[in-house]
Enzyme design. Structure first.
Site, mmCIF file in Angstrom:
data_model
loop_
_atom_site.group_PDB
_atom_site.id
_atom_site.type_symbol
_atom_site.label_atom_id
_atom_site.label_comp_id
_atom_site.label_asym_id
_atom_site.label_seq_id
_atom_site.Cartn_x
_atom_site.Cartn_y
_atom_site.Cartn_z
ATOM 1 N N TRP A 10 -2.086 25.578 20.430
ATOM 2 C CA TRP A 10 -0.784 26.277 20.538
ATOM 3 C C TRP A 10 -0.900 27.768 20.246
ATOM 4 O O TRP A 10 0.045 28.518 20.468
ATOM 5 C CB TRP A 10 0.230 25.654 19.570
ATOM 6 N N LYS A 11 -2.013 28.198 19.690
ATOM 7 C CA LYS A 11 -2.204 29.607 19.314
ATOM 8 C C LYS A 11 -1.025 30.074 18.452
ATOM 9 O O LYS A 11 -0.507 29.286 17.673
ATOM 10 C CB LYS A 11 -2.414 30.466 20.572
ATOM 11 N N GLU A 98 -10.721 34.134 20.684
ATOM 12 C CA GLU A 98 -9.764 35.089 20.106
ATOM 13 C C GLU A 98 -10.104 35.388 18.649
ATOM 14 O O GLU A 98 -9.845 36.492 18.161
ATOM 15 C CB GLU A 98 -8.330 34.544 20.277
ATOM 16 N N GLU A 168 -15.390 27.616 26.809
ATOM 17 C CA GLU A 168 -14.218 28.377 27.254
ATOM 18 C C GLU A 168 -14.676 29.757 27.718
ATOM 19 O O GLU A 168 -14.822 30.669 26.885
ATOM 20 C CB GLU A 168 -13.219 28.549 26.108
ATOM 21 N N GLY A 174 -6.190 32.366 29.528
ATOM 22 C CA GLY A 174 -4.889 33.017 29.643
ATOM 23 C C GLY A 174 -4.778 33.949 30.842
ATOM 24 O O GLY A 174 -3.846 34.737 30.936
ATOM 25 N N SER A 214 -7.350 28.262 31.406
ATOM 26 C CA SER A 214 -6.387 28.092 32.500
ATOM 27 C C SER A 214 -6.407 26.698 33.122
ATOM 28 O O SER A 214 -6.288 26.567 34.346
ATOM 29 C CB SER A 214 -6.584 29.180 33.560
ATOM 30 N N GLY A 235 -4.479 25.861 26.499
ATOM 31 C CA GLY A 235 -3.649 26.856 25.823
ATOM 32 C C GLY A 235 -2.219 26.807 26.346
ATOM 33 O O GLY A 235 -1.427 25.938 25.993
ATOM 34 N N GLY A 236 -1.887 27.749 27.238
ATOM 35 C CA GLY A 236 -0.516 27.905 27.719
ATOM 36 C C GLY A 236 0.145 26.609 28.175
ATOM 37 O O GLY A 236 1.321 26.352 27.860
HETATM 38 P P1 13P Z 1 -5.266 28.925 28.428
HETATM 39 O O1 13P Z 1 -5.209 27.464 28.796
HETATM 40 O O2 13P Z 1 -3.916 29.508 28.149
HETATM 41 O O3 13P Z 1 -6.073 29.705 29.399
HETATM 42 O O4 13P Z 1 -6.039 29.009 27.018
HETATM 43 C C1 13P Z 1 -7.230 28.333 26.868
HETATM 44 C C2 13P Z 1 -7.622 28.376 25.440
HETATM 45 O O5 13P Z 1 -7.949 29.422 24.922
HETATM 46 C C3 13P Z 1 -7.575 27.142 24.675
HETATM 47 O O6 13P Z 1 -8.160 27.284 23.429
#
Ligand code: 13P
Length: 253
Positions: A10-11, A98, A168, A174, A214, A235-236
């Site tokens: 979920w960041k 990140e 990743e 993202g 993604s 992520g998103g």
């Molecule tokens: P996204 O799916 O938003 O590209 O993010 C991937 C991610 O960093 C999962 O840890």
């Protein structure tokens, strides 16, 4: 047999009301549907206890997004492996790009964290992957090799079996740009081969390697169908129950 896993990172998203709502939506989904993979979420640290309450029968695994490299003490803002163990967390992400980019985390830090997590019975999800520049200059295989070797190759065979790896590529996070299934498979196979060369094929075959970057409802199935891809770190698309559910269903034939 290695596990298939779909994990949502979920960041730094959702306030407490929104977080609780999404957890209850996920619980309802999980109760109504049989899934062909384990489902885990990594909400922000302040919602971990709430997640453990909502998923009180372990319907969904609960992960931290990061964990300190220190056991305890004067480290303001950090959470420890012991704290995560004490709430019966499933595990923790380690080395997300990140964290590397904005908080100076290195493969050596990750090595310490992976060991600490394992010592507490937590599953480390070790994240790694190359940047766009590294891919463009053809260094991706070398970069990933280095990341795997430094962070994981001090572990024993018994220890490494308990690690989950998430490849990743930084350029796909993202950005809406996904590694093609073939590009992802190439690296996943590379990682599994590195582990097989060091620890043997049987150990390498037991390790779940997830793809992140993604992943969306419309590409999950094809990505997950690759022989060395055992799921995704999302992520998103993990922030909406409908999208996350469709990704989970990428494992339904
Ligand atoms: P996204 O799916 O938003 O590209 O993010 C991937 C991610 O960093 C999962 O840890």
């Amino acid at each position: 047999m290695r596990k298939n896993i779909v994990a949502g990172n979920w960041k730094m998203n959702k306030n407490v009301i929104e977080a609780q709502q999404l957890m209850f939506q996920l619980l309802e989904y999980k109760k109504k549907n049989t899934t062909n993979c384990e489902v885990w979420i990594a909400p922000p640290a302040m919602y971990l206890m709430m997640a453990k309450d909502v998923f009180s029968h372990n319907e969904i695994g609960v992960l931290a997004q990061d964990m300190s490299e220190y056991e305890s003490g004067a480290y303001t803002g950090e959470i420890s492996a012991d704290m995560l163990e004490s709430i019966h967390a499933t595990g923790t992400l380690i080395g997300h790009s990140e964290r590397r980019q904005y908080h100076g985390e290195t493969d050596s830090h990750c090595n310490v964290k992976v060991k600490l997590a394992l010592d507490k019975g937590l599953t480390p999800i070790y994240c790694n992957g190359e940047t766009l520049e590294q891919r463009k200059s053809g260094q991706h295989l070398e970069v990933v090799k280095y990341q795997i070797e430094v962070a994981l190759f001090t572990l024993t065979a018994e220890e490494i079996k308990k690690v989950v790896i998430a490849y990743e590529p930084v350029w796909a996070i993202g950005t809406g740009e996904t590694a093609s299934p073939e590009q992802a498979q190439e690296i996943h196979k590379h990682i599994r081969t590195l582990i097989a060369d060091k620890y043997g094929k049987d150990i390498a075959d037991e390790i779940s390697i997830l793809y992140g970057g993604s992943v969306k409802p419309d590409n999950a199935k094809e990505i997950f169908s690759q022989p060395d891809i055992d799921g995704g770190l999302i992520g998103g698309a993990a922030l909406k129950v409908e999208d996350f559910a469709k990704i989970i269903e990428g494992f339904n034939s």
